[in-house]
Design a protein around this motif. Structure first.
Motif, short mmCIF file in Angstrom:
data_model
loop_
_atom_site.label_atom_id
_atom_site.label_comp_id
_atom_site.label_asym_id
_atom_site.label_seq_id
_atom_site.Cartn_x
_atom_site.Cartn_y
_atom_site.Cartn_z
N GLU A 144 0.82 -1.21 0.00
CA GLU A 144 0.00 0.00 0.00
C GLU A 144 0.86 1.27 0.00
OE1 GLU A 144 -3.18 0.81 -0.08
OE2 GLU A 144 -4.15 -1.16 -0.05
N GLY A 145 2.18 1.10 -0.11
CA GLY A 145 3.06 2.25 -0.02
C GLY A 145 3.33 2.62 1.42
N SER A 146 3.99 3.74 1.64
CA SER A 146 4.30 4.16 3.00
C SER A 146 3.17 5.02 3.58
CB SER A 146 5.62 4.94 3.03
OG SER A 146 5.51 6.11 2.24
N PHE A 147 3.14 5.08 4.90
CA PHE A 147 2.12 5.84 5.61
C PHE A 147 2.79 6.95 6.43
CE2 PHE A 147 0.30 1.68 4.85
CZ PHE A 147 -0.99 1.98 4.43
N ASP A 148 2.07 8.06 6.56
CA ASP A 148 2.56 9.16 7.39
C ASP A 148 2.24 8.92 8.87
OD1 ASP A 148 3.34 11.15 5.19
OD2 ASP A 148 1.26 10.64 4.67
N ARG A 149 1.14 8.21 9.10
CA ARG A 149 0.72 7.92 10.46
C ARG A 149 0.20 6.48 10.53
NH1 ARG A 149 3.14 11.96 10.84
NH2 ARG A 149 2.55 13.91 11.89
N VAL A 150 0.53 5.80 11.62
CA VAL A 150 0.02 4.45 11.88
C VAL A 150 -0.49 4.43 13.31
CG1 VAL A 150 0.58 2.00 12.10
CG2 VAL A 150 1.66 3.36 10.29
N ILE A 151 -1.67 3.86 13.51
CA ILE A 151 -2.19 3.71 14.87
C ILE A 151 -2.68 2.29 15.06
CG2 ILE A 151 -4.46 4.62 14.15
CD1 ILE A 151 -4.71 5.66 17.09
N ALA A 152 -2.32 1.68 16.18
CA ALA A 152 -2.75 0.33 16.52
C ALA A 152 -3.65 0.38 17.75
CB ALA A 152 -1.54 -0.57 16.80
N THR A 153 -4.72 -0.40 17.73
CA THR A 153 -5.61 -0.47 18.88
C THR A 153 -5.62 -1.89 19.46
OG1 THR A 153 -7.48 -0.73 17.36
CG2 THR A 153 -7.05 1.48 18.19
N CYS A 154 -4.54 -2.60 19.22
CA CYS A 154 -4.24 -3.86 19.90
C CYS A 154 -2.80 -3.73 20.40
CB CYS A 154 -4.37 -5.06 18.96
SG CYS A 154 -6.06 -5.38 18.40
N ALA A 155 -2.49 -4.43 21.48
CA ALA A 155 -1.20 -4.20 22.15
C ALA A 155 -0.11 -5.15 21.67
CB ALA A 155 -1.38 -4.33 23.65
N PHE A 156 1.10 -4.61 21.54
CA PHE A 156 2.29 -5.37 21.17
C PHE A 156 3.03 -5.81 22.43
CE2 PHE A 156 1.51 -2.38 17.72
CZ PHE A 156 1.62 -3.17 16.58
#
Length: 217
Positions: A144-156
């Motif tokens: 999908e190409g690169s992203f300026d922002r990434v947000i996760a709502t599951c924990a690593f």
């Protein structure tokens, strides 16, 4: 109570709480107001749509409060023209608000049911800049190409270094990190060269990531 009246009163309460926290950015408040919270929850929970609490959704998940969504979006720093990756679609509310602030949002979830419901909600609101995918969020969205922002709502359970290559230079990722007490803390990761600069933020109610795509639901 009439749904429109409930929305109006609910948003008014949210506005006052956010203003008390100093989160009174006009573009954020407009995006929230234009995204009816009750549309993203089942009718059984419409009365608590704007309460600062977790609300059950399909597939055994939950929707975070609109208050938390606002805090996350402020921490993420979305700007016009940004491409955003949302890991963990859930109800789709966060992705919908983010779509009003950015150029494009790609949102992924392991549950087909949640993706289908979110797509229906995005279409109802005329949000044509949101792309929904059933996928393993731990792998991100290669291709999908690169992203300026990434947000996760599951924990690593470890630093998500696999996302460095999916972020644009100077990009920001919000990632919940599991702590020794089993709770999760949101951290802000800023891409500097080929590494992350970490800033710990606040505790969040998210559960651990489950790898893979769900075989059912």
């Amino acid at each position: 109570m009439d749904v429109r009246l409930a929305e109006k009163e609910g948003f008014a309460g949210l506005f006052l709480r956010l203003r008390a926290e100093g989160l009174a950015d006009k573009s954020l408040l407009t995006a929230l107001e234009q995204t009816p919270r009750t549309l993203f929850l089942s009718a059984a929970y419409s009365d608590c749509a704007y309460q600062d609490r977790l609300v059950p959704i399909d597939c055994g998940g939950f929707a975070e409060s609109a208050d938390l969504v606002a805090r996350l979006i402020v921490a993420l720093g979305i700007e016009p023209g940004h491409r955003v990756l949302d890991l963990g679609t859930g109800s789709g509310f966060l992705a919908a608000v983010a779509a009003r602030l950015s150029e494009r949002v790609v949102t992924v979830d392991r549950f087909k049911t949640l993706i289908q419901l979110a797509q229906q909600r995005f279409a109802h609101l005329g949000l044509g800049n949101v792309v929904s995918r059933q996928a393993d969020g731990l792998k991100g969205m290669n291709g999908e190409g690169s992203f300026d922002r990434v947000i996760a709502t599951c924990a690593f359970d470890a630093m998500p270094r696999q996302f460095v290559d999916q972020l644009a230079s100077g990009g920001v990722m919000l990632a919940p990190m599991l702590q020794e007490n089993g709770k999760a803390r949101m951290v802000r990761l800023t891409k500097i060269g080929s590494r992350f600069e970490r800033e710990d933020l606040f505790e969040v109610p998210y559960r651990a990531f489950i790898p893979g795509v769900a075989a059912a639901l």
